[in-house]
Design a protein around this motif. Structure first.
Motif, PDB file in Angstrom:
ATOM      1  N   GLN A   1       0.839  -1.191   0.000  1.00 57.24           N
ATOM      2  CA  GLN A   1       0.000   0.000   0.000  1.00 57.24           C
ATOM      3  C   GLN A   1       0.877   1.244   0.000  1.00 57.24           C
ATOM      4  O   GLN A   1       1.820   1.362   0.764  1.00 57.24           O
ATOM      5  N   HIS A   2       0.531   2.175  -0.880  1.00 58.43           N
ATOM      6  CA  HIS A   2       1.262   3.437  -0.946  1.00 58.43           C
ATOM      7  C   HIS A   2       0.260   4.559  -0.737  1.00 58.43           C
ATOM      8  O   HIS A   2      -0.592   4.802  -1.577  1.00 58.43           O
ATOM      9  N   GLU A   3       0.345   5.204   0.414  1.00 60.48           N
ATOM     10  CA  GLU A   3      -0.561   6.297   0.711  1.00 60.48           C
ATOM     11  C   GLU A   3       0.145   7.610   0.441  1.00 60.48           C
ATOM     12  O   GLU A   3       1.232   7.864   0.954  1.00 60.48           O
ATOM     13  N   ALA A   4      -0.480   8.443  -0.363  1.00 61.62           N
ATOM     14  CA  ALA A   4       0.100   9.737  -0.705  1.00 61.62           C
ATOM     15  C   ALA A   4      -0.273  10.759   0.367  1.00 61.62           C
ATOM     16  O   ALA A   4      -1.294  10.648   1.026  1.00 61.62           O
TER      17      ALA A   4
ATOM     18  N   PRO B   1      -1.900  20.191  -5.088  1.00 59.05           N
ATOM     19  CA  PRO B   1      -0.509  19.747  -5.237  1.00 59.05           C
ATOM     20  C   PRO B   1      -0.217  19.347  -6.673  1.00 59.05           C
ATOM     21  O   PRO B   1      -1.123  18.936  -7.412  1.00 59.05           O
ATOM     22  N   ALA B   2       1.023  19.465  -7.071  1.00 61.32           N
ATOM     23  CA  ALA B   2       1.432  19.108  -8.423  1.00 61.32           C
ATOM     24  C   ALA B   2       1.280  17.609  -8.604  1.00 61.32           C
ATOM     25  O   ALA B   2       1.634  16.814  -7.720  1.00 61.32           O
TER      26      ALA B   2
ATOM     27  N   VAL C   1      -4.410  29.975   1.150  1.00 62.30           N
ATOM     28  CA  VAL C   1      -3.882  29.613  -0.170  1.00 62.30           C
ATOM     29  C   VAL C   1      -3.117  28.295  -0.081  1.00 62.30           C
ATOM     30  O   VAL C   1      -3.237  27.435  -0.964  1.00 62.30           O
ATOM     31  N   ALA C   2      -2.340  28.115   0.978  1.00 66.38           N
ATOM     32  CA  ALA C   2      -1.564  26.880   1.147  1.00 66.38           C
ATOM     33  C   ALA C   2      -2.470  25.667   1.282  1.00 66.38           C
ATOM     34  O   ALA C   2      -2.159  24.585   0.782  1.00 66.38           O
TER      35      ALA C   2
ATOM     36  N   LYS D   1       4.782  19.323  -1.444  1.00 62.32           N
ATOM     37  CA  LYS D   1       5.918  20.000  -0.811  1.00 62.32           C
ATOM     38  C   LYS D   1       5.711  21.517  -0.778  1.00 62.32           C
ATOM     39  O   LYS D   1       6.003  22.175   0.220  1.00 62.32           O
ATOM     40  N   ALA D   2       5.186  22.060  -1.863  1.00 57.25           N
ATOM     41  CA  ALA D   2       4.957  23.508  -1.934  1.00 57.25           C
ATOM     42  C   ALA D   2       3.895  23.941  -0.928  1.00 57.25           C
ATOM     43  O   ALA D   2       3.995  25.029  -0.339  1.00 57.25           O
TER      44      ALA D   2
END
Length: 78
Positions: free
Chosen positions: A12-15, A74-75, A68-69, A20-21
């Motif tokens: 499992q890969h959880e994003a 995210p990219a 805004v953050a 980062k930005a």
């Protein structure tokens, strides 16, 4: 009864929710808010330009940057 195979943690890969930005902008916004509150402290005249005009603008800019953050997408990775 047969047991269902459970997926392992390695497969499992959880994003992360933010990129980062986003985290950089969030840290910058926290620093702006803290610096605005630091501008408000002091024992000099309460009606000083720094305390009644500059510091609230810096704090509001920090909160705006925080929004805004949070709202910035995210990219996407290819």
């Amino acid at each position: 009864m047969t047991q269902k195979p459970t997926p392992t943690k390695e497969s499992q890969h959880e994003a992360f929710v933010f990129g980062k930005a986003n985290y950089r902008l969030l840290i910058l916004s926290i620093l702006l808010v803290v610096s605005g509150f630091i501008l408000m402290i002091g024992e000099t005249d309460i009606y000083e330009f720094r305390k009644i005009i500059l510091a609230p603008i810096v704090v509001l800019a920090g909160f705006g940057l925080g929004f805004v953050a949070i709202l910035k997408r995210p990219a996407t990775e290819k």
